[in-house]
Write a protein that holds these residues in place. Structure first.
Motif, short mmCIF file in Angstrom:
data_model
loop_
_atom_site.label_atom_id
_atom_site.label_comp_id
_atom_site.label_asym_id
_atom_site.label_seq_id
_atom_site.Cartn_x
_atom_site.Cartn_y
_atom_site.Cartn_z
N HIS A 167 0.96 -1.39 -0.34
CA HIS A 167 0.02 -0.34 -0.12
C HIS A 167 1.34 1.37 0.02
N ALA A 168 1.11 1.53 1.29
CA ALA A 168 3.02 2.21 0.66
C ALA A 168 3.91 2.76 -0.89
N MET A 169 4.00 1.52 -1.17
CA MET A 169 4.68 1.63 -2.42
C MET A 169 3.69 1.95 -3.80
N GLU A 170 2.32 1.53 -4.07
CA GLU A 170 1.25 2.35 -4.11
C GLU A 170 1.06 3.68 -4.16
N VAL A 171 0.79 4.43 -2.63
CA VAL A 171 0.94 5.58 -2.36
C VAL A 171 2.40 6.48 -3.06
N ILE A 172 3.58 5.97 -2.72
CA ILE A 172 4.10 6.73 -3.54
C ILE A 172 4.76 6.83 -4.60
N SER A 173 3.91 5.65 -5.31
CA SER A 173 4.24 6.17 -7.20
C SER A 173 2.81 6.94 -7.95
N ARG A 174 1.34 6.59 -7.16
CA ARG A 174 0.75 7.47 -7.43
C ARG A 174 1.87 8.56 -7.36
N SER A 175 2.25 9.17 -5.85
CA SER A 175 2.53 10.74 -5.84
C SER A 175 3.69 11.55 -6.76
#
Length: 337
Positions: A90-98
């Motif tokens: 989930h953290a990687m998803e947020v970082i990727s979208r940021s």
């Protein structure tokens, strides 16, 4: 590295990772993968697995999943954990979208899925060159270029990366370092004396540090976590994402250069040129002045790495651990204000 074909049984055993055998089971993978893979990949025809990194007791195993499908050949990187780490996905998803998505100049490897029943994180395989390879290259210009790209990625992440995960404050860090000191103290001389001196010096230095704004952190940022591609820099391994003092990630890279120099060239100063290029580039592009905390963080990481050597006890660990303690003391004696 061990390689596993679809007709074979599990080649890696680790009782500390309860789902490892299932994660290596071809029938199980064929059951779970179709639901999370891109439809254009087609149907799976065969599966091969290759263990990339596994050390019993660390609570994780990383391996490559090579798929033959009706439309071609594809690869994923899988990491199976001893505990549930859906948070990493989930953290990687947020970082990727940021702003750190797969097409960005400064990116992370794309998270594909987290298979909770297997505790298995799936990510894209990035076909790039490890920054470490260029750092160890005898060509100084290659070393400097790799170091500069590592610095540019980190400065960007510290500036705009989302603040996720555990917040690491100075008191938390000192408590952890005290644990490192006590563990090394059990070894007797020379470790007990040097670890105690280093911790006492760190504790005294910490009281003089100015307040610094915490930011998104990687937690174990070294050249081994950075992949270099044409026009893109990609950082991997997000298990230790956090919110922390930005000087920690900077110091982690700088101490990493010292350790590489000692390991491959018998001198902690062999890669000083790369270290200087990294720091100069980071400071020129960062929004935060980390210099006032840098000596403390470098010395702290030296103590951490000495304790890590005790935990792993690989060949030559005693000499390396003592060298880390000596370097930590030297840094605080000569560099701390």
């Amino acid at each position: 590295m061990s390689e596993l074909h679809s007709s074979e049984s599990c080649l890696v055993s680790d009782p500390g990772i309860p789902t490892l055998e299932k994660a290596f089971d071809q029938v199980v993978l064929r059951e779970y993968l179709p639901a999370v893979l891109p439809s254009e990949w087609g149907a799976i025809r065969n599966v091969r697995l290759q263990v990339l990194r596994h050390k019993p007791g660390t609570g994780r195993c990383t391996f490559e999943i090579m798929l033959g499908t009706t439309s071609g050949c594809y690869s994923l990187i899988g990491k199976v954990y001893a505990e549930d780490r859906a948070d990493v996905y989930h953290a990687m998803e947020v970082i990727s979208r940021s702003g750190f998505g797969p097409e960005a100049e400064f990116a992370i490897h794309r998270p594909v899925a987290y298979l909770a029943p297997l505790r298995l994180l799936l990510c894209e395989k990035v076909a790039g060159t490890r920054a470490t390879e260029l750092i160890l290259n005898p060509n100084e210009s290659n070393r400097v270029l790799a170091a500069e790209r590592c610095a540019l990625w980190l400065a960007r992440f510290h500036a705009v990366g989302p603040r996720l995960g555990r917040v690491v404050r100075l008191d938390d860090q000192l408590s952890f370092l005290d644990g490192c000191r006590r563990s090394l103290g059990d070894l007797g001389r020379p470790f007990a004396d040097k670890a105690s001196r280093l911790f006492d010096h760190l504790n005294a230095t910490a009281r003089e540090l100015s307040i610094i704004e915490l930011c998104a952190g990687h937690g174990m940022y070294t050249s081994g976590q950075v992949l270099l591609l044409e026009g893109r820099t990609v950082t991997v391994d997000w298990d230790t994402y956090n919110v922390a003092d930005p000087s920690y990630d900077v110091a982690r890279m700088l101490v990493g250069f010292k350790r590489l120099g000692l390991r491959y060239f018998d001198s902690m100063h062999a890669l000083d040129g790369a270290a200087e290029a990294f720091l100069k580039t980071y400071l020129a592009t960062s929004r935060t002045d980390v210099t006032t905390h840098l000596a403390f963080q470098k010395a702290a990481i030296c103590l951490e790495r000495a304790k890590r050597g005790l935990d792993k006890q690989t060949r030559g660990w005693r000499e390396l651990a003592e060298a880390m303690l000596d370097e930590g003391l030297r840094i605080l004696d000569r560099e701390a204000n």
